[in-house]
Each structure stands twice: as C-alpha cells, then as structure tokens.
Design an enzyme around this catalytic site. Sequence first.
Site, PDB file in Angstrom:
ATOM      1  N   SER A  54     -80.573 -23.387 -77.052  1.00  0.00           N
ATOM      2  CA  SER A  54     -81.133 -23.440 -75.703  1.00  0.00           C
ATOM      3  C   SER A  54     -80.252 -22.670 -74.722  1.00  0.00           C
ATOM      4  O   SER A  54     -80.122 -21.463 -74.828  1.00  0.00           O
ATOM      5  CB  SER A  54     -81.328 -24.897 -75.280  1.00  0.00           C
ATOM      6  N   LYS A  84     -92.368 -36.711 -52.520  1.00  0.00           N
ATOM      7  CA  LYS A  84     -90.922 -36.910 -52.449  1.00  0.00           C
ATOM      8  C   LYS A  84     -90.395 -37.901 -53.479  1.00  0.00           C
ATOM      9  O   LYS A  84     -89.234 -37.811 -53.896  1.00  0.00           O
ATOM     10  CB  LYS A  84     -90.526 -37.364 -51.037  1.00  0.00           C
TER      11      LYS A  84
END
Length: 315
Positions: A134, A186
């Site tokens: 990765s 949020k």
Amino acid sequence: MSNTKSKDRAVIGLMAMVAVFFVVLILFSAYTVTIFKGNNDLASSSKKSKDKIALIEVEGVIMDAKKTIQLLHRAEADEAVKGIILRVNSPGGAVAPTQEIYQEILRIRGAGSYAEVTKNPKPIYASFSSIAASGGYYIGAATEKICSSPGTLTGSIGVIMQFVDLSELYKFAMVNPQTIKAGRYKDIGQPNRSMTKEERALMTEMTLDVHKQFKDDVAAQRSERITVEIDDVAQGQVFSGAQAKKLGLVDDLVGLWPCARQLHAKLELEGDLNLSEMKIKKKANFFSILEDLEDVKGAVKNFVKANSSTTLMYK
C-alpha cells in the site's frame, strides 16, 4: 508504634531506591543508543569509493513524512552522495504523508513534473524488505527502480477508511449520547449512530477519488512496465515479490546489497561500493535522551492511531 513507622520508612526508602535505579537504567540505555547514532558506513573494504550511495530506511506505519524527508534532503545536499537507496519495510500508512514522500522522491530524481525543480538530480532505487505494501509500495513506485525479494509482501494498492458503529451497544448500556453540530454532514462516522445511505455514498466517493490518485501516481511512473491494466492490480490485493515481478510492479528480485551494487554500477563509481546509512544526528546529551524517549512515545501513538482512527489510509 515506632517500630511500625520505622518499617514504613524503610519500605518507602527501598521503593525510592528502586525507582531511582530504574530511571538511571533507562537513561543509560537511551544514552548508549544515542552514542551509536550517526552515519553508519556499511562498506568495510579499504578500496571503497569516496563517493557514497545513501541508504534511507522507511520502517513501520507511515504516519508522518518529516523524518524521511529530512533524510532525503540530507542525502540530496551531501555532494559525496551520488545516489540513494530507499529501504522500505512498511505496510502503508496515512495518505497525506505518503504522498509528500512520493513527491519529494520525484523532485530529487528530477522526474515528471518535478524535472526542473532540482539542478542536481540524483537517482533513487527502492529496496523492499519483508513488506512494502500500500503506502509502502506507493513511495517505492516513485523511485527509478524497485528491487524486491521473491517473498516480499507488496502491492495492496487500495484505500481504506474505518468507522465503528456502537449504537446498539449504547442502547444496551442505556447511554444516550447527544451531538450538537453545525453542518449537515459534520457528524459522519460518529459511533453513536449508523451512517445513512447518503453519507455512505459521500464517503465512498471520496475514498474512490483518493484511490484514483494512488492508481494515477503508480501508473505515471510504471505504466510502461506493468504488464496488465492498472485496475487489475489495484483492488487492494497483496502479491509476493515474485508475483509482483511478473506483473511489472517490481523490477528485479534481489536483496539490498545486489540492488545497491546495481546502482553503484549505473553511476560508474570508482572503487568498491560505499553504502552509507543516513541518520539524523543528535548531540549525546540529556535533552537528546529525552527526545529518544519521545520518539518511542510517538511510535506507540502512531501505532494506535493507525489502528483506531478514521484517517484515510493506504494499508
């Protein structure tokens, strides 16, 4: 009564002595480690070249780019350093620091859009250790050549972001968390509730965009070497070094020393290989010992953060 007080004082005194001894032992250990820090010359031959190949290690989860970039800058500024080996042993890490390292490698190489940024480009090879997956593979892809052992774990070109839904546990415990927010999205990912379909789609779209950045950056450096379509090897799957070689994800199935000798030959340096490990020099004093202890503390924090946060990760 006086005998009891005397025994208590003796026990307290003994505990204090043990604590002081323990602190002195830790400080002495850290001091000893500090003494041996610095540039390590890994070549022992008397005929070694005056020109050096710098060895820079990227070890563990990548949560901060600062140290690696500092070492890259030191190698770049050292006139005796003619090339760099990036030794990667990392399962990946956070997106932003990984991208920062990738960009800095390209700049020092004078590659791609960074070709005009440096007046004195230096070749950089990657040497994969046990694992370079990765984010570990991402920074390797920025180098001119990737060396890997046949059994190295690599690839894992993907992006992950994890959240924990504890809403049912809160119900069981009869806990009712309250959230006050400004902004519709949020509180996405808060553990006190499940995501809505709209929120999941929003987070998936962002993750796919970051995944595309990963694929584009790998393809920009290795499109001519990868033997299949980039999407075929970029679904998060892990490959052995031998498999990665067949797919064009790595270039040569050799370890660190053969890789360094290849770079030494490419540069046509005189004398034997002079592989020099780059370290950040610290003065051997009390404050540097405290910094070493902070480094250990920081490593533990990074490990916890990498395994528990909602940060976008290459892992």
